[in-house]
Design a protein around this motif. Structure first.
Motif, short mmCIF file in Angstrom:
data_model
loop_
_atom_site.label_atom_id
_atom_site.label_comp_id
_atom_site.label_asym_id
_atom_site.label_seq_id
_atom_site.Cartn_x
_atom_site.Cartn_y
_atom_site.Cartn_z
N UNK A 36 12.50 -4.32 -9.05
CA UNK A 36 12.56 -5.05 -7.96
C UNK A 36 11.46 -5.93 -7.75
N UNK A 37 10.25 -5.92 -8.55
CA UNK A 37 9.01 -6.78 -8.50
C UNK A 37 9.09 -7.75 -9.67
N UNK A 38 9.87 -7.52 -10.69
CA UNK A 38 9.80 -8.24 -11.83
C UNK A 38 8.50 -7.97 -12.71
N UNK A 39 8.00 -7.03 -12.18
CA UNK A 39 6.57 -6.83 -13.32
C UNK A 39 6.85 -5.78 -14.19
N UNK A 40 6.37 -5.80 -15.17
CA UNK A 40 6.50 -4.53 -16.34
C UNK A 40 5.64 -3.36 -15.76
N UNK A 41 5.86 -2.29 -16.18
CA UNK A 41 5.28 -0.93 -15.74
C UNK A 41 3.78 -0.84 -15.99
N UNK A 42 3.17 -1.51 -16.81
CA UNK A 42 1.93 -2.02 -17.24
C UNK A 42 1.13 -2.57 -16.17
N UNK A 43 1.92 -3.67 -15.72
CA UNK A 43 1.34 -4.51 -14.70
C UNK A 43 1.37 -4.12 -13.35
N UNK A 44 2.35 -3.23 -13.10
CA UNK A 44 2.27 -2.61 -11.80
C UNK A 44 1.25 -1.62 -11.75
N UNK A 45 0.90 -0.78 -12.64
CA UNK A 45 -0.27 0.06 -12.85
C UNK A 45 -1.57 -0.66 -12.84
N UNK A 46 -1.70 -1.89 -13.43
CA UNK A 46 -2.77 -2.68 -13.49
C UNK A 46 -3.20 -3.10 -12.14
N UNK A 47 -2.08 -3.46 -11.39
CA UNK A 47 -2.34 -4.31 -10.21
C UNK A 47 -2.40 -3.08 -8.86
N UNK A 48 -1.75 -1.89 -9.20
CA UNK A 48 -1.80 -0.86 -8.15
C UNK A 48 -2.01 0.33 -8.91
N UNK A 49 -2.96 1.19 -8.36
CA UNK A 49 -3.32 2.47 -9.14
C UNK A 49 -2.29 3.37 -9.32
N UNK A 50 -1.24 3.26 -8.53
CA UNK A 50 -0.07 4.48 -8.64
C UNK A 50 0.93 3.93 -7.53
N UNK A 51 1.99 4.64 -7.92
CA UNK A 51 3.25 4.50 -7.05
C UNK A 51 2.76 4.59 -5.52
N UNK A 52 2.07 5.76 -5.39
CA UNK A 52 1.74 6.09 -3.97
C UNK A 52 1.01 4.95 -3.31
N UNK A 53 -0.01 4.31 -4.09
CA UNK A 53 -0.71 3.10 -3.48
C UNK A 53 0.10 2.07 -3.02
N UNK A 54 0.95 1.84 -4.26
CA UNK A 54 2.11 0.48 -3.79
C UNK A 54 2.68 1.00 -2.67
N UNK A 55 3.26 2.37 -2.61
CA UNK A 55 4.05 2.64 -1.39
C UNK A 55 3.24 2.48 -0.21
N UNK A 56 1.93 2.97 -0.05
CA UNK A 56 1.23 2.57 1.12
C UNK A 56 0.96 1.24 1.52
N UNK A 57 1.06 0.39 0.49
CA UNK A 57 0.65 -0.90 0.56
C UNK A 57 2.08 -1.56 1.28
N UNK A 58 3.06 -1.15 0.77
CA UNK A 58 4.28 -1.49 1.04
C UNK A 58 4.51 -1.12 2.48
N UNK A 59 4.47 0.10 2.91
CA UNK A 59 4.53 0.71 4.21
C UNK A 59 3.85 -0.22 5.33
N UNK A 60 2.48 -0.28 4.94
CA UNK A 60 1.70 -1.33 5.58
C UNK A 60 2.13 -2.45 5.91
N UNK A 61 2.76 -3.20 4.87
CA UNK A 61 3.21 -4.51 5.16
C UNK A 61 4.55 -4.39 6.27
#
Length: 190
Positions: A36-61
């Motif tokens: 979905x994001x076009x990012x690699x696994x390591x880029x996702x975890x370098x940008x967001x600490x976890x799937x949960x953090x990314x979800x919380x940011x997505x829900x906030x958005x």
């Protein structure tokens, strides 16, 4: 030249929001988020600490976008009945680019029962939207558009429940005619 991190993060959050919206928290894998994001696994975890953090940011958005639109409409100059009709029709005729349903409703069902922080965030958002809807209904009562003997808070909760129900119906495959009949019936009750 590399894109600024803020730009990458914002795009990733928007893309993740759509993935979680379409598939839910548990149903969205890290691989789904990479696609979905076009990012690699390591880029996702370098940008967001976890799937949960990314979800919380997505829900906030999602909350930011949807609540801002609702507050703008409900605080605007349209007659109260037209405001209510519009919010109902957002559920009847969602943007074709958007996944079916509602990330807030999905999260209320999937996560809120066992995630107190998510439940609290969703409750606070609902209170903001409910207050704006109550204010719009009360303005409609003062203007004589809505019967003054009806309880504004009860009507507002009814509208919120109807919208949530419409989102669930849409996600379960109900056609436009079914959604429109529910929304039209709700309007007659107001």
């Amino acid at each position: 030249m590399a894109r600024p991190r803020g730009f990458v993060e914002e795009r990733a959050v928007d893309a993740a929001m759509r993935a979680f919206w379409a598939h839910g928290y548990e149903g969205t894998s890290t691989q789904d988020l990479c696609e979905a994001t076009g990012l690699g696994r390591s880029s996702i975890y370098n940008t967001f600490a976890s799937k949960r953090e990314l979800f919380e940011k997505a829900l906030g958005r999602y909350i930011e976008l949807k609540t801002a639109a609702a507050l703008e409409l409900l605080g605007g100059e349209l007659p109260a009945r037209e405001k209510i009709r519009t919010v109902l029709w957002w559920a009847v005729e969602p943007d074709e680019q958007d996944p079916l349903g509602c990330l807030v409703v999905n999260s209320m069902v999937e996560l809120a029962p066992h995630e107190p922080a998510i439940a609290d965030r969703l409750r606070r958002d609902q209170e903001i939207r409910l207050a704006a809807l109550i204010a719009a209904i009360e303005a409609g009562q003062r203007a004589g558009e809505i019967a003054a003997d009806k309880d504004a808070e009860s009507l507002a909760r009814f509208v919120v429940a109807t919208i949530s129900g419409l989102r669930v119906l849409a996600r379960s495959g109900a056609d436009r005619a079914a959604l429109e009949s529910v929304a039209t019936t709700a309007l007659t009750a107001i």
